[in-house]
Write an enzyme that holds these catalytic residues in place. Structure first.
Site, mmCIF file in Angstrom:
data_model
loop_
_atom_site.group_PDB
_atom_site.id
_atom_site.type_symbol
_atom_site.label_atom_id
_atom_site.label_comp_id
_atom_site.label_asym_id
_atom_site.label_seq_id
_atom_site.Cartn_x
_atom_site.Cartn_y
_atom_site.Cartn_z
ATOM 1 C CB SER A 167 -27.606 -0.115 8.684
ATOM 2 O OG SER A 167 -28.366 -1.222 8.289
ATOM 3 C CG ASN A 170 -20.600 -2.102 11.629
ATOM 4 O OD1 ASN A 170 -19.548 -2.404 11.092
ATOM 5 N ND2 ASN A 170 -20.757 -0.993 12.311
ATOM 6 C CE1 TYR A 171 -25.037 -3.585 13.840
ATOM 7 C CE2 TYR A 171 -26.556 -1.871 13.131
ATOM 8 C CZ TYR A 171 -25.670 -2.373 14.057
ATOM 9 O OH TYR A 171 -25.418 -1.674 15.207
ATOM 10 C CG MET A 172 -27.980 -4.873 5.932
ATOM 11 S SD MET A 172 -28.694 -3.528 4.965
ATOM 12 C CE MET A 172 -28.872 -4.293 3.364
#
Length: 222
Positions: A167, A170-172
């Site tokens: 997370s 890759n996502y934040m």
């Protein structure tokens, strides 16, 4: 800082769940949770013993108060076994010698774990009868330890099916994390490992009041 890190991880977990990035619970995770749970139960048991000792001391009773047993020999024997196994592995040439050295190494490591467990089981005690003040201080210390371990156990249990590392990577946007750390006076190393700090070095200079703006980001990628 510990409570703020928990809040950060809770938010990070929500991001991972929203992005449907979950994982199955491994045997190692289950074992880790069981071990922490067992340690927590032992700390609570030790705290009860400390309260019982304080009660006796306040009554002027010293007879029957548990005293710490000598653990130095056990620790030394374990350390010597580890050192001996290491030498055996270094000198081993034949397959038989390598197998023998590996078995000795495994036995020595178990011996060291047993010594550590023994130390932990009587970590709350003293080598002689303590004063009431000493016991009060230790009760306070054990209360803090229990609270921290409960928080740690909850955190690990809540996140056992979520990959927080993925997370964060890759996502934040890492600048969100860096700005949050600066605003809340949380050391960045509590959030990012050295590898991630190097990877996201470009994000480390953002000010504490930096906020993610989706529209600006879109324009920057046009």
């Amino acid at each position: 800082a510990a409570e703020k890190v928990v809040e950060y991880n809770n938010a990070n977990r929500e991001v991972a769940i929203l992005c449907n990035h979950q994982r199955s619970v491994s045997k190692a995770q289950e074992t880790q949770l069981e071990n922490i749970g067992a340690k927590l139960a032992k700390l609570k048991e030790q705290k009860k013993v400390l309260k019982a000792i304080l009660k006796r001391l306040n009554k002027g009773e010293t007879k029957g108060i548990p005293i710490k047993k000598n653990e130095k020999k056990m620790v030394e024997a374990a350390n010597n076994a580890v050192a001996k196994a290491k030498k055996m592995k270094e000198k081993a040439k034949t397959n038989e010698e390598k197998i023998e050295a590996t078995e000795a190494d495994q036995a020595a490591k178990q011996q060291k774990r047993d010594a550590a467990d023994y130390k932990f089981t009587q970590a709350h005690l003293w080598e002689k009868v303590p004063t009431a003040d000493q016991v009060i201080k230790r009760i306070t210390a054990w209360t803090a330890k229990i609270s921290k371990m409960e928080m740690d156990l909850k955190h690990k249990d809540d996140n056992k099916e979520v990959s927080l590392g993925t997370s964060k990577i890759n996502y934040m946007d890492p600048r969100i994390s860096v700005a949050w750390c600066k605003r809340n006076e949380v050391p960045i190393e509590k959030i990012f490992s050295k590898t991630l700090r190097d990877k996201f070095n470009w994000a480390m200079a953002v000010p504490p009041d930096w906020e993610f703006n989706a529209e600006i980001e879109k324009q920057g990628h046009l």
